[in-house]
Every structure is written in C-alpha cells, then in structure tokens.
Design an enzyme around this catalytic site. Structure first.
Site, mmCIF file in Angstrom:
data_model
loop_
_atom_site.group_PDB
_atom_site.id
_atom_site.type_symbol
_atom_site.label_atom_id
_atom_site.label_comp_id
_atom_site.label_asym_id
_atom_site.label_seq_id
_atom_site.Cartn_x
_atom_site.Cartn_y
_atom_site.Cartn_z
ATOM 1 N N ARG A 1 107.815 15.439 45.950
ATOM 2 C CA ARG A 1 109.094 14.673 45.535
ATOM 3 C C ARG A 1 108.762 14.300 44.152
ATOM 4 N NH1 ARG A 1 110.046 10.039 46.666
ATOM 5 N NH2 ARG A 1 111.920 9.840 47.272
ATOM 6 N N GLU B 1 86.973 16.524 67.760
ATOM 7 C CA GLU B 1 86.296 15.120 67.383
ATOM 8 C C GLU B 1 86.097 14.871 65.865
ATOM 9 O OE1 GLU B 1 85.974 13.178 69.571
ATOM 10 O OE2 GLU B 1 84.819 11.663 68.567
ATOM 11 N N ASP C 1 111.770 4.025 43.595
ATOM 12 C CA ASP C 1 111.132 4.021 44.769
ATOM 13 C C ASP C 1 110.306 2.748 45.134
ATOM 14 O OD1 ASP C 1 112.595 6.043 46.000
ATOM 15 O OD2 ASP C 1 110.923 7.586 45.483
ATOM 16 N N PRO D 1 90.696 10.306 59.113
ATOM 17 C CA PRO D 1 90.811 8.903 58.922
ATOM 18 C C PRO D 1 89.827 8.096 58.047
ATOM 19 C CG PRO D 1 90.123 9.674 61.097
ATOM 20 C CD PRO D 1 90.284 10.926 60.394
HETATM 21 N N1 SAM Z 1 86.551 11.291 65.482
HETATM 22 C C1 SAM Z 1 87.337 11.183 64.322
HETATM 23 C C2 SAM Z 1 86.774 9.899 63.787
HETATM 24 O O1 SAM Z 1 86.672 8.945 64.529
HETATM 25 O O2 SAM Z 1 86.769 9.593 62.475
HETATM 26 C C3 SAM Z 1 88.549 11.321 64.397
HETATM 27 C C4 SAM Z 1 88.801 13.032 64.709
HETATM 28 S S1 SAM Z 1 90.707 13.059 64.936
HETATM 29 C C5 SAM Z 1 91.028 13.091 66.770
HETATM 30 C C6 SAM Z 1 90.850 14.865 64.580
HETATM 31 C C7 SAM Z 1 91.350 15.257 63.091
HETATM 32 O O3 SAM Z 1 92.434 14.617 62.882
HETATM 33 C C8 SAM Z 1 90.689 14.654 61.873
HETATM 34 O O4 SAM Z 1 89.353 15.396 61.746
HETATM 35 C C9 SAM Z 1 91.340 14.801 60.713
HETATM 36 O O5 SAM Z 1 91.650 15.810 60.201
HETATM 37 C C10 SAM Z 1 92.771 14.657 61.522
HETATM 38 N N2 SAM Z 1 93.118 12.909 61.297
HETATM 39 C C11 SAM Z 1 93.233 11.875 62.219
HETATM 40 N N3 SAM Z 1 93.701 10.907 61.856
HETATM 41 C C12 SAM Z 1 93.739 10.907 60.517
HETATM 42 C C13 SAM Z 1 94.239 9.922 59.399
HETATM 43 N N4 SAM Z 1 94.503 8.716 59.681
HETATM 44 N N5 SAM Z 1 94.365 10.643 58.223
HETATM 45 C C14 SAM Z 1 94.018 11.973 58.160
HETATM 46 N N6 SAM Z 1 93.802 12.899 59.032
HETATM 47 C C15 SAM Z 1 93.554 12.530 60.201
#
Ligand code: SAM
Length: 249
Positions: free
Chosen positions: A156, A118, A171, A91
């Site tokens: 796509r 995490e 699109d 994220p």
């Molecule tokens: N503790 C992290 C933070 O606050 O940035 C979030 C960890 S999340 C619970 C676990 C994993 O989900 C991340 O390492 C990532 O690979 C994936 N993930 C979660 N949200 C995502 C998003 N919006 N985009 C891409 N990957 C995401």
C-alpha cells in the site's frame, strides 16, 4: 518490489493475491510475489520438512536444511540480493507496525519465512534470517497470514499502488494518531445524522474538527500512541484539547 514467500502452503496465497489492491499492484508490475514451496528443497521420498524436538516436548520442529537451501537457491537466481532482508515470521519477533511497514517498503526484495508446527530450528534465526517479525501478541498456526499482512501493508505504501484519492497519508498511525471518524451518504441514516460541520464547506473548521476527533479517539483507544509522539508533533491547541479531555475523564 519483490516478495519471496517460503511456505509449506503456497496455495493459501492464490485468492488473496488475486484480488483488490494486491492484484492491481501486481498488474502494474509494482509488486511481485514469488511463492516457494519449502518441500521442493527436500531430498527424501517423503519430502520431509519436520522432525522431533531435541530435548523432548510437544510438536514437531521445522528442519533447517530446506530453508537454508531455499534461500540460497533464490539468492543464486539473482532475485534476492545478499543484503536483502530475510525475515522470520514468529510471535517472538519485533512487533509489526506501520513504521516497520514503511521501513520495509524501501527494499527492492524481501524474503518471508513462514513457520508451522511448533516452530523452526533455531539455527535459521541464528544464521539465515536477518530479522524476525511478529504481527501481534497471539499465536497463529503458521506464518502465512503474517506474510500476507506484511505484503499488503508494505505494498500500500509503494508509489503507484494506491490512487491519490485513497492515499495512505491520512491513515491511522501514519500521522502518529488514529484517523478521525469518516462518513458518506446518506446525510441521515436511521435518524443518525452526519456531524453538521462536515456539511458546512468550511475547510479550515472541518480540518480542526478532524484533528480533534483524531486526538479524542487516540486518547480513548490508544493512549500509548500519544506517549510515543515526539516534541513538536502536537501543537499548543492539541495539548490544550488533550488537557480538556483528561479533565473530563
Ligand atoms: N511455539 C512457537 C512459540 O511459542 O513461539 C509458536 C509456533 S506457531 C504455532 C507456528 C508458526 O506460526 C511460527 O513459526 C510462525 O511462523 C507463525 N506465527 C504464529 N504466530 C505468529 C505471529 N503472531 N506473528 C508472526 N508469525 C506467527
């Protein structure tokens, strides 16, 4: 184009990749998706992929070694070039957009690292991945859905994946705007009619209506997209119409 997905849950991908345009893309050998179970790159009896965070705090952290070894093994197999992107899904990464999908579609191979728990030991971001991408400002339990989103959006765009009748050229976002409303038969459904102009057969007038509706939708739902259009992308007529919309609101 070849996608390598590094995940703790390879089975999650099966049914999604086996249906629709992704199945077609793989049948036509335009796309291949290699799933790599991160646990296959551990060396202990319990196939451990996570550990406690240094400095304390909640949750577990994915260890760097299995991810480094996985990427190194894929590179050694010759199926991931030294300069191919290795993308950390997080994220905290840059936001995935249609423009990023297009940028990625020019590569022959891409590796996608799915985090869990995490998150992932920072040394993966610092010394292994070459890019980090987020699919939006929310937190998922893992990167698998993000990987699927990227694989589909990029696929796509590859020649031979979509038929010409379903071309991505019109699109939303491709033109910088949201797509205009679309209708199909019946002409009247529960007293709601298809806009008359679409039945008129006047192609120029239909195109004009579609352009205006595209502008209207973008103005109402995503005005930020209008701000990022460069000079020349809007005609004098577009600008006039947008001024009319702003006077009305
Ligand atoms: N503790 C992290 C933070 O606050 O940035 C979030 C960890 S999340 C619970 C676990 C994993 O989900 C991340 O390492 C990532 O690979 C994936 N993930 C979660 N949200 C995502 C998003 N919006 N985009 C891409 N990957 C995401």
């Amino acid at each position: 184009m070849r996608f390598h997905v590094l995940t703790l849950f390879p089975a999650m991908f099966g049914s999604y990749l086996g249906e629709g345009i992704l199945a077609r893309a793989q049948d036509r050998e335009v796309v291949s998706v290699n799933l790599h179970d991160i646990r296959d790159y551990t060396h202990d009896r319990h196939r451990t992929v996570d550990d406690y965070p240094y400095g304390g705090g909640p949750g577990m952290v994915m260890k760097p070694a299995p991810l480094f070894e996985a990427v190194e093994a894929i590179r050694a197999s010759g199926e991931l070039g030294e300069s191919s992107p290795v993308i950390m899904l997080t994220p905290q990464g840059r936001t995935f957009t249609q423009a990023v999908a297009e940028e990625l579609s020019y590569h022959d191979e891409i590796a996608l690292i799915c985090g869990r728990y995490e998150g992932v030991d920072e040394r993966v971001a610092l010394h292994l991945s070459t890019d980090s991408i987020s699919i939006g400002d929310y937190v998922l339990g893992g990167g698998e859905l993000a990987a699927m989103v990227i694989i589909e959006a990029v696929s796509r765009l590859l020649p031979g994946v979509m038929g010409s009748a379903e071309s991505p050229a019109n699109d939303s976002f491709t033109t910088g705007l949201l797509q205009h409303p679309i209708y199909t038969r019946p002409e009247t459904f529960r007293d709601w009619d298809v806009p008359e102009i679409l039945l008129s057969g006047h192609h120029a007038e239909i195109a004009r209506w579609q352009r205006r509706e595209s502008l209207r939708r973008t103005y109402l739902n995503r005005p930020d997209l209008l701000d990022s259009l460069t000079e020349g992308e809007l005609t004098e007529e577009d600008l006039r119409f947008l001024r009319e919309l702003s006077e009305l609101s």
